[in-house]
Motif scaffolding. Structure first.
Motif, PDB file in Angstrom:
ATOM      1  N   LEU A 194       0.802  -1.227   0.000  1.00 49.78           N
ATOM      2  CA  LEU A 194       0.000   0.000   0.000  1.00 49.78           C
ATOM      3  C   LEU A 194       0.832   1.272   0.000  1.00 49.78           C
ATOM      4  O   LEU A 194       0.398   2.293  -0.537  1.00 49.78           O
ATOM      5  CB  LEU A 194      -0.956   0.017   1.196  1.00 49.78           C
ATOM      6  N   GLU A 195       2.017   1.227   0.568  1.00 52.69           N
ATOM      7  CA  GLU A 195       2.835   2.435   0.612  1.00 52.69           C
ATOM      8  C   GLU A 195       3.246   2.892  -0.789  1.00 52.69           C
ATOM      9  O   GLU A 195       3.666   4.030  -0.978  1.00 52.69           O
ATOM     10  CB  GLU A 195       4.068   2.236   1.504  1.00 52.69           C
ATOM     11  N   LEU A 196       3.092   2.041  -1.799  1.00 49.16           N
ATOM     12  CA  LEU A 196       3.421   2.402  -3.177  1.00 49.16           C
ATOM     13  C   LEU A 196       2.332   3.253  -3.838  1.00 49.16           C
ATOM     14  O   LEU A 196       2.557   3.836  -4.896  1.00 49.16           O
ATOM     15  CB  LEU A 196       3.638   1.144  -4.023  1.00 49.16           C
ATOM     16  N   ILE A 197       1.163   3.327  -3.228  1.00 51.51           N
ATOM     17  CA  ILE A 197       0.045   4.064  -3.812  1.00 51.51           C
ATOM     18  C   ILE A 197       0.087   5.504  -3.308  1.00 51.51           C
ATOM     19  O   ILE A 197      -0.027   5.747  -2.115  1.00 51.51           O
ATOM     20  CB  ILE A 197      -1.303   3.413  -3.450  1.00 51.51           C
ATOM     21  N   PRO A 198       0.236   6.462  -4.217  1.00 53.31           N
ATOM     22  CA  PRO A 198       0.278   7.865  -3.795  1.00 53.31           C
ATOM     23  C   PRO A 198      -1.068   8.310  -3.209  1.00 53.31           C
ATOM     24  O   PRO A 198      -2.122   7.819  -3.613  1.00 53.31           O
ATOM     25  CB  PRO A 198       0.576   8.633  -5.088  1.00 53.31           C
ATOM     26  N   ASP A 199      -1.029   9.232  -2.265  1.00 51.94           N
ATOM     27  CA  ASP A 199      -2.253   9.767  -1.665  1.00 51.94           C
ATOM     28  C   ASP A 199      -3.188  10.273  -2.752  1.00 51.94           C
ATOM     29  O   ASP A 199      -2.772  10.978  -3.666  1.00 51.94           O
ATOM     30  CB  ASP A 199      -1.936  10.911  -0.704  1.00 51.94           C
ATOM     31  N   GLY A 200      -4.450   9.899  -2.643  1.00 57.61           N
ATOM     32  CA  GLY A 200      -5.462  10.366  -3.573  1.00 57.61           C
ATOM     33  C   GLY A 200      -5.510   9.636  -4.899  1.00 57.61           C
ATOM     34  O   GLY A 200      -6.412   9.860  -5.697  1.00 57.61           O
TER      35      GLY A 200
END
Length: 108
Positions: A67-73
């Motif tokens: 999940l940390e690979l997904i940028p905010d928004g």
């Protein structure tokens, strides 16, 4: 989004709910797949598991562990198309509320 307060309709007294809350497991780290459990995901998305949802998303993430690979928004459009929620924030808030209800054994 406005959430209705339906605690007055619960058969449990406020004291019983406080006791359940005190007895609920305590941990600084809550596994994201516990919050986005299979029942919640299957009932509210086009997917059976959160890992499958993450893998299908337009991001480099292949599972909840990434999940940390997904940028905010970045999920807003994907969430709007593949879930009953309008955006990522609504998805997260509802998943959190579901998790709390499960922990307190007040899930309907």
């Amino acid at each position: 989004m406005v959430l209705e307060d339906d605690l007055s309709e619960r058969p449990e007294s406020p004291e019983e709910l406080r006791e359940r809350a005190a007895a609920a497991p305590r941990s600084e780290d809550i596994d994201v797949t516990d919050v986005f459990d299979d029942g919640f995901v299957a009932a509210n998305t086009d997917f059976e598991t959160f890992d499958a949802m993450v893998a299908a998303s337009p991001s480099p993430a292949d599972s909840a562990a990434d999940l940390e690979l997904i940028p905010d928004g970045a999920w807003d459009e994907f969430v709007a198309e593949h879930t009953v929620f309008e955006d990522e924030e609504e998805l997260v808030v509802e998943a959190r509320d579901h998790w709390v209800a499960v922990q307190l054994d007040i899930e309907e």
